[in-house]
Motif scaffolding. Structure first.
Motif, PDB file in Angstrom:
ATOM      1  N   THR A  99       0.817  -1.212   0.000  1.00 21.99           N
ATOM      2  CA  THR A  99       0.000   0.000   0.000  1.00 21.99           C
ATOM      3  C   THR A  99       0.846   1.255   0.000  1.00 21.99           C
ATOM      4  O   THR A  99       0.336   2.346  -0.095  1.00 21.99           O
ATOM      5  N   ARG A 100       2.148   1.120   0.115  1.00 18.19           N
ATOM      6  CA  ARG A 100       3.025   2.293   0.194  1.00 18.19           C
ATOM      7  C   ARG A 100       4.272   2.028  -0.623  1.00 18.19           C
ATOM      8  O   ARG A 100       4.946   1.047  -0.419  1.00 18.19           O
ATOM      9  N   LYS A 101       4.560   2.896  -1.553  1.00 21.38           N
ATOM     10  CA  LYS A 101       5.771   2.775  -2.345  1.00 21.38           C
ATOM     11  C   LYS A 101       6.790   3.766  -1.803  1.00 21.38           C
ATOM     12  O   LYS A 101       6.451   4.712  -1.114  1.00 21.38           O
ATOM     13  N   SER A 102       8.054   3.564  -2.149  1.00 19.28           N
ATOM     14  CA  SER A 102       9.096   4.451  -1.643  1.00 19.28           C
ATOM     15  C   SER A 102       9.223   5.718  -2.478  1.00 19.28           C
ATOM     16  O   SER A 102      10.109   6.519  -2.255  1.00 19.28           O
ATOM     17  N   GLU A 103       8.332   5.897  -3.441  1.00 15.69           N
ATOM     18  CA  GLU A 103       8.358   7.108  -4.248  1.00 15.69           C
ATOM     19  C   GLU A 103       6.929   7.492  -4.627  1.00 15.69           C
ATOM     20  O   GLU A 103       6.050   6.644  -4.715  1.00 15.69           O
ATOM     21  N   ARG A 104       6.720   8.780  -4.813  1.00 14.65           N
ATOM     22  CA  ARG A 104       5.424   9.304  -5.235  1.00 14.65           C
ATOM     23  C   ARG A 104       5.660  10.480  -6.181  1.00 14.65           C
ATOM     24  O   ARG A 104       6.657  11.181  -6.070  1.00 14.65           O
ATOM     25  N   ARG A 105       4.736  10.708  -7.063  1.00 12.85           N
ATOM     26  CA  ARG A 105       4.836  11.805  -8.021  1.00 12.85           C
ATOM     27  C   ARG A 105       4.328  13.110  -7.407  1.00 12.85           C
ATOM     28  O   ARG A 105       3.560  13.100  -6.451  1.00 12.85           O
ATOM     29  N   GLN A 106       4.770  14.205  -7.997  1.00 13.00           N
ATOM     30  CA  GLN A 106       4.233  15.503  -7.619  1.00 13.00           C
ATOM     31  C   GLN A 106       2.706  15.439  -7.750  1.00 13.00           C
ATOM     32  O   GLN A 106       2.178  14.761  -8.619  1.00 13.00           O
ATOM     33  N   ASN A 107       2.007  16.140  -6.879  1.00  9.91           N
ATOM     34  CA  ASN A 107       0.551  16.246  -6.879  1.00  9.91           C
ATOM     35  C   ASN A 107      -0.155  14.956  -6.449  1.00  9.91           C
ATOM     36  O   ASN A 107      -1.360  14.833  -6.632  1.00  9.91           O
ATOM     37  N   ALA A 108       0.552  13.994  -5.867  1.00 12.26           N
ATOM     38  CA  ALA A 108      -0.089  12.777  -5.355  1.00 12.26           C
ATOM     39  C   ALA A 108      -0.885  13.132  -4.104  1.00 12.26           C
ATOM     40  O   ALA A 108      -0.382  13.797  -3.204  1.00 12.26           O
TER      41      ALA A 108
END
Length: 195
Positions: A12-21
């Protein structure tokens, strides 16, 4: 009031996320009491990582209303939100218009309340910087008087997420034909080529 805090499971959680997530889950917090009952009133978090306060639009606390251990913003209840005003600390005051049972921890029903802490990442967050949070002391959590927060599992710190750039669309805006109104004179030579 005791806290059991866990990082979100890898699925449910990745070590990266994109802008505006939006609603990026960083941790699950389970609360219970040793006797009687108490009401959770507020949660304070300190931003960690290499990013800036402005990289996070909102910090939110969600109640796991369907008790499935997974954040689902369609089924779970937003309990409150806060912002990082520039000092790395965000305070989430629980919304008193939400049902009291969502905020109450009681032993007679063996109530353990599960919450999720999420970040809304800014659309212009600095790419490749990292974001996380910690609950550094029992004073970061507030319960109804005369209750107090136990020190087990505190301090607690999440891993940091890396902010990745979002895909952007580049467009030509109002192109102008600079050649349409100009006449170009070209001189032609009539002399034969000499050897």
């Amino acid at each position: 009031v005791d806290l059991v805090a866990e990082l979100m499971a890898d699925d449910t959680r990745k070590s990266e996320r994109r802008q505006n997530a939006k609603n990026t889950a960083l941790a699950r917090l389970d609360f219970n009491v040793d006797q009687s009952e108490a009401i959770l009133k507020s949660v304070q978090v300190e931003r960690t990582g290499t990013g800036q306060d402005s990289d996070v639009d909102k910090v939110k606390l969600w109640y796991d209303r369907n008790e499935d251990g997974t954040l689902d913003t369609a089924d779970d209840t937003l309990m409150g939100e806060g912002i990082f005003p520039g000092d790395r600390i965000a305070t989430i005051v629980l919304d008193t218009t939400t049902p009291l049972s969502y905020r109450t921890l009681a032993t007679q029903d063996r109530w353990t309340r599960r919450y999720f802490v999420t970040f809304d990442i800014n659309d212009f967050a600095t790419p490749y910087e990292t974001l996380g949070f910690k609950i550094g002391a029992t004073t970061f959590l507030e319960a109804s008087y005369p209750n107090y927060i136990g020190s087990e599992n505190i301090p607690f710190e999440t891993s940091c997420l890396e902010v990745l750039p979002s895909a952007r669309t580049l467009q030509i805006v109002e192109p102008e034909d600079l050649a349409k109104d100009h006449v170009y004179n070209v001189e032609l030579s009539t002399k034969p080529n000499s050897p």
